[in-house]
Design a protein around this motif. Structure first.
Motif, PDB file in Angstrom:
ATOM      1  N   HIS A  67       0.825  -1.196   0.000  1.00  0.00           N
ATOM      2  CA  HIS A  67       0.000   0.000   0.000  1.00  0.00           C
ATOM      3  C   HIS A  67       0.865   1.254   0.000  1.00  0.00           C
ATOM      4  CE1 HIS A  67      -3.784  -2.112   1.857  1.00  0.00           C
ATOM      5  NE2 HIS A  67      -3.252  -2.794   0.852  1.00  0.00           N
ATOM      6  N   GLU A  68       0.244   2.378  -0.330  1.00  0.00           N
ATOM      7  CA  GLU A  68       0.946   3.658  -0.277  1.00  0.00           C
ATOM      8  C   GLU A  68       1.228   4.011   1.184  1.00  0.00           C
ATOM      9  OE1 GLU A  68       0.022   8.426  -0.874  1.00  0.00           O
ATOM     10  OE2 GLU A  68      -1.500   6.920  -1.401  1.00  0.00           O
ATOM     11  N   HIS A  71       0.771   7.149   4.563  1.00  0.00           N
ATOM     12  CA  HIS A  71      -0.542   7.368   3.967  1.00  0.00           C
ATOM     13  C   HIS A  71      -1.005   8.783   4.291  1.00  0.00           C
ATOM     14  CE1 HIS A  71      -4.928   6.363   3.172  1.00  0.00           C
ATOM     15  NE2 HIS A  71      -4.290   6.155   2.034  1.00  0.00           N
ATOM     16  N   VAL A 146      -7.945  -0.113   0.328  1.00  0.00           N
ATOM     17  CA  VAL A 146      -7.047  -0.435  -0.791  1.00  0.00           C
ATOM     18  C   VAL A 146      -6.960  -1.938  -0.993  1.00  0.00           C
ATOM     19  CG1 VAL A 146      -4.650  -0.305  -1.610  1.00  0.00           C
ATOM     20  CG2 VAL A 146      -5.745   1.710  -0.612  1.00  0.00           C
ATOM     21  N   ARG A 427       5.817   6.332  -3.902  1.00  0.00           N
ATOM     22  CA  ARG A 427       4.761   6.551  -4.886  1.00  0.00           C
ATOM     23  C   ARG A 427       5.235   6.208  -6.295  1.00  0.00           C
ATOM     24  NH1 ARG A 427       2.108  12.295  -2.787  1.00  0.00           N
ATOM     25  NH2 ARG A 427       0.663  11.373  -1.245  1.00  0.00           N
ATOM     26  N   THR A 434       1.989  -1.013 -10.344  1.00  0.00           N
ATOM     27  CA  THR A 434       0.643  -1.272 -10.859  1.00  0.00           C
ATOM     28  C   THR A 434       0.665  -1.480 -12.363  1.00  0.00           C
ATOM     29  OG1 THR A 434       0.224   1.123 -10.915  1.00  0.00           O
ATOM     30  CG2 THR A 434      -0.615  -0.108  -9.016  1.00  0.00           C
ATOM     31  N   TYR A 443      -4.391   3.091  -6.000  1.00  0.00           N
ATOM     32  CA  TYR A 443      -3.911   3.927  -4.902  1.00  0.00           C
ATOM     33  C   TYR A 443      -4.566   5.303  -4.933  1.00  0.00           C
ATOM     34  CZ  TYR A 443      -0.285   0.354  -4.676  1.00  0.00           C
ATOM     35  OH  TYR A 443       0.373  -0.838  -4.577  1.00  0.00           O
ATOM     36  N   ASP A 444      -4.693   5.924  -3.762  1.00  0.00           N
ATOM     37  CA  ASP A 444      -5.292   7.253  -3.662  1.00  0.00           C
ATOM     38  C   ASP A 444      -4.536   8.275  -4.503  1.00  0.00           C
ATOM     39  OD1 ASP A 444      -7.438   6.713  -1.747  1.00  0.00           O
ATOM     40  OD2 ASP A 444      -5.842   6.333  -0.320  1.00  0.00           O
TER      41      ASP A 444
END
Length: 447
Positions: A67-68, A71, A146, A427, A434, A443-444
């Motif tokens: 995950h990012e 956050h 996520v 990031r 991805t 991701y956001d």
């Protein structure tokens, strides 16, 4: 009528911010290594090597992305403003523990990602997924959104797959995913028994509960998931974890028991009512013999089981039907556990082989081989219907090794988490990942 099915393992790829913050009260290993310098690159390469070894042995091996982290959306929800760098600087100054929580790479332990019920067990004959709310720990409670996006990107076809949102957050419906869920069966494609292990009954203060460490999984959460997944009474067993084991550091059931097929490998202090648990499973496994492998406290004291993560090993059914136990290296460093493993193989039971895996970076943070994987039973048609860009091949393994070498730091300290460059590096790495895996914008920061 059954179909041919395969048990696939989806391992979490260790993220670029892998660090030792000691955020998990009740997890002895996590607390004992707090503030040590971590090696994110080594951790990710160790995880990939484990996946490759299993793929080479013929097991279907998939990948779930990190995950990012840190956050930033979570930190902004908590009132921190300004540029990303200003947010990181303010959090580091005002509350460094919060920064550590928002930077945790804990999603690497995909045994906590979700609970998965195979189509052979469910009322609508689809594979059901429910991301875990992980509400017991703040740093993990921010993962499920996520995680859900990742799973929906991989298992998209609604003909075969059903996705549920995480349960409502809060202690009454605390859900830790597959770490407290085991499926037992004959053939993978035939109906099986889903064993839900809980730590306490949230709405009954008089029920047995641990006294030192919190119970993270509730009976109420387990029953809710069984309902959502369309499991009949014949397909589900609910068993309480021994409170004494939780107080000894067994924060999830997969630290004291692991099952696969018709084999249940467990410590004699795993369940509050061992006899009833086994009888309930046997009753529902009609036509298939349950093969329990019970480890006595005389052979392996409970604290040695926790220290070694003997039961946080992967139990894998090999092509000849025998079971392989993939253990962390720490199992060979504790005399009682090492001696037991030698005896286990020599006695000729259902577990015929033991293999050691080096996942030391993960172990130092409190997660062994079983923590790193989410099991998904899929029929041949379901395998074809899923997104295969996350299935590990020789080519993907090589590409991911190059990706890790190019993006991950060799060392990471707690002070490094406030570095805006780390956020940019992460990031950039995840945006590239991805693309490699073909997952789209999960991701956001990509939205």
């Amino acid at each position: 009528m059954s179909q041919h099915a395969t048990e696939a393992n989806f391992d979490g790829l260790v993220g670029p911010t892998h660090n030792y913050a000691g955020l998990s009260w009740g997890n002895v290993a996590s607390k004992s290594n707090v503030a040590a310098t971590s090696n994110p690159k080594e951790a990710a390469l160790q995880g990939l090597k484990k996946m490759k070894l299993l793929a080479d042995r013929g097991f279907v091996q998939g990948i779930l992305p990190p995950h990012e982290r840190p956050h930033l959306p979570t930190l902004r929800k908590l009132g921190f403003t300004g540029s990303d760098g200003q947010v990181l600087s303010a959090v580091a100054r005002e509350n460094p523990v919060l920064l550590a929580a928002a930077s945790s790479a804990s999603c690497m332990w995909t045994a906590n990602a979700a609970t998965v019920s195979p189509s052979a067990d469910t009322a609508d004959h689809r594979v059901h997924f429910t991301p875990a709310n992980l509400s017991a720990k703040f740093h993990r409670s921010i993962e499920h959104e996520v995680t859900g996006r990742s799973l929906r990107s991989i298992f998209t076809d609604e003909t075969y797959f059903a996705h549920h949102p995480a349960l409502p957050s809060g202690s009454h419906f605390g859900d830790e995913g597959a770490a407290n869920h085991t499926r037992l069966c004959g053939e993978y494609g035939k109906p099986g028994v889903e064993l839900f292990v809980y730590g306490q009954q949230a709405f009954d203060d008089s029920a047995p509960a641990p006294k030192k460490f919190p119970a993270r999984q509730t009976l109420e959460a387990s029953r809710a998931i069984a309902r959502l997944h369309g499991l009949s009474d014949e397909r589900a067993v609910f068993a309480q974890q021994n409170p004494l084991a939780i107080d000894a550091g067994v924060f999830h059931n997969d630290v004291i028991a692991v099952g696969n097929g018709n084999v249940l490998f467990y410590h004699d202090q795993a369940f509050l009512d061992e006899e009833r648990t086994l009888n309930d499973i046997r009753t529902r496994l009609a036509g298939t013999e349950l093969k329990p492998v019970r480890v006595s406290s005389d052979d392996v004291p409970l604290l040695d089981a926790v220290a070694s993560y003997l039961f946080n090993s992967q139990l894998l059914r090999q092509s000849d039907g025998s079971m392989l136990l993939a253990v962390p290296g720490e199992c060979r460093e504790i005399a009682s556990v090492s001696a037991y493993l030698d005896k286990l193989v020599a006695q000729g039971g259902p577990i015929s082989a033991v293999e050691v895996f080096d996942v030391k970076q993960s172990m130092r943070n409190g997660g062994g081989p079983a923590c790193l994987r989410l099991r998904v039973v899929l029929t041949d048609d379901e395998l074809k219907a899923m997104h295969d860009g996350v299935i590990l091949t020789d080519a993907l393994y090589e590409r991911l090794n190059i990706w890790v070498e190019g993006h991950y730091r060799d060392e990471l300290s707690q002070a490094d988490l406030a570095d805006p460059m780390l956020l940019d590096e992460s990031r950039h790495a995840l945006d590239e990942l991805t693309g490699i895996l073909g997952l789209g914008s999960i991701y956001d920061f990509q939205r």
